[in-house]
Enzyme design. Sequence first.
Site, short mmCIF file in Angstrom:
data_model
loop_
_atom_site.label_atom_id
_atom_site.label_comp_id
_atom_site.label_asym_id
_atom_site.label_seq_id
_atom_site.Cartn_x
_atom_site.Cartn_y
_atom_site.Cartn_z
N ARG A 1 -3.65 -10.21 4.79
CA ARG A 1 -4.16 -10.22 3.66
C ARG A 1 -2.75 -9.67 2.62
NH1 ARG A 1 -6.12 -6.94 -0.22
NH2 ARG A 1 -7.78 -7.82 -1.73
N LYS B 1 0.96 -1.32 -0.05
CA LYS B 1 -0.08 0.06 -0.06
C LYS B 1 0.93 1.10 -0.09
CE LYS B 1 -4.22 -1.92 1.29
NZ LYS B 1 -5.44 -2.33 2.45
N1 HH2 Z 1 -7.26 -3.76 1.11
C1 HH2 Z 1 -7.62 -3.98 -0.09
C2 HH2 Z 1 -8.80 -4.69 -0.72
N2 HH2 Z 1 -9.61 -5.39 0.28
N3 HH2 Z 1 -9.94 -6.32 2.37
C3 HH2 Z 1 -9.63 -5.90 3.64
N4 HH2 Z 1 -10.09 -6.98 4.59
N5 HH2 Z 1 -8.60 -5.32 4.16
C4 HH2 Z 1 -7.92 -4.65 3.22
O1 HH2 Z 1 -6.96 -3.88 3.98
C5 HH2 Z 1 -8.13 -4.57 1.93
C6 HH2 Z 1 -9.15 -5.38 1.67
C7 HH2 Z 1 -6.94 -3.09 -1.23
O2 HH2 Z 1 -6.08 -3.69 -1.80
P1 HH2 Z 1 -5.83 -4.59 -3.33
O3 HH2 Z 1 -6.96 -5.57 -3.31
O4 HH2 Z 1 -4.65 -5.04 -3.47
O5 HH2 Z 1 -6.13 -3.40 -4.48
P2 HH2 Z 1 -7.55 -2.75 -5.19
O6 HH2 Z 1 -8.63 -2.44 -4.18
O7 HH2 Z 1 -7.16 -1.89 -5.92
O8 HH2 Z 1 -8.23 -3.98 -5.96
#
Ligand code: HH2
Length: 262
Positions: A239, A205
């Site tokens: 995660r 992040k």
């Molecule tokens: N962060 C993201 C998405 N889902 N769910 C939980 N429970 N906690 C988190 O910190 C979290 C999450 C964001 O990361 P990512 O899926 O890699 O990116 P994007 O939202 O651009 O798909």
Amino acid sequence: MGVLNVTPDSFSDGGLYVDAGRAVEYAHQMIEEGADLIDVGGESTRPGAEPVSAEEELRRILPSVKRLVKKLAVPISVDTYKADVAAVVLAEGVDLINDVSGLSFDPRLASVVAEAGAGLVLTHIQGTPRIMQTDPKYTDVVAEVREHLQERVLVAETRGVHPEAIVVDPGIGFGKRVEHNLILLNRLAELHVLGKPLLVGPSRKSFIGTVLDLPVEERLEGSAAAVAAAIWQGVHIVRVHDVRAMVRVARMTDAIRKASES
Ligand code: HH2
């Protein structure tokens, strides 16, 4: 928890696993690398992201979800805040719903999860993904996140979600400045009073990018430091995108932590 984004636009892996065949292959790879849980996402929640419709989200995730529930030995979660999406994937056999809004975007989600007897991740967010990084403000970020999660747990349980099926997450990057993310990671242990398993998602992040002045593809070590801090404080689920490396970091940190307890 290994991240499987079947989105065209996620911040670090957008577009890589849109094809269901590739998504399943990658899920298998993450399990071989040590993932205990696979989190499938069809809508990016990165800062500034525009929401997509339930139909579009299902169009993206359903082919992969159908294959994954048949083929994977580990539980599968779907990263969605929409009751209509949750209802369909739970009927397909998904085990838990990962709601980044902590039941605040769709009032029907809790009962859909409750009816399916599924698990639920409740995440803290201030605002919505589109505007959450505009001007996040807290007087005491840890206390506010803890109180908010306590209240969200109560909402979930009142609507029938099984108390033992709830996981809580402080929501790293969800309406937080760099210093808020760092303070939360420093004081994660204070969230154990909620009496629920803790999940944290610092992987790749932007707060890591800010501290280390590095682009998204160079945040492995920064993610590892955050994962170590989380495991050190007894967080149950991390995660992550880089499963092989983070499983090693988590296992080693856990071994050191447990040695001090014996
Ligand atoms: N962060 C993201 C998405 N889902 N769910 C939980 N429970 N906690 C988190 O910190 C979290 C999450 C964001 O990361 P990512 O899926 O890699 O990116 P994007 O939202 O651009 O798909």
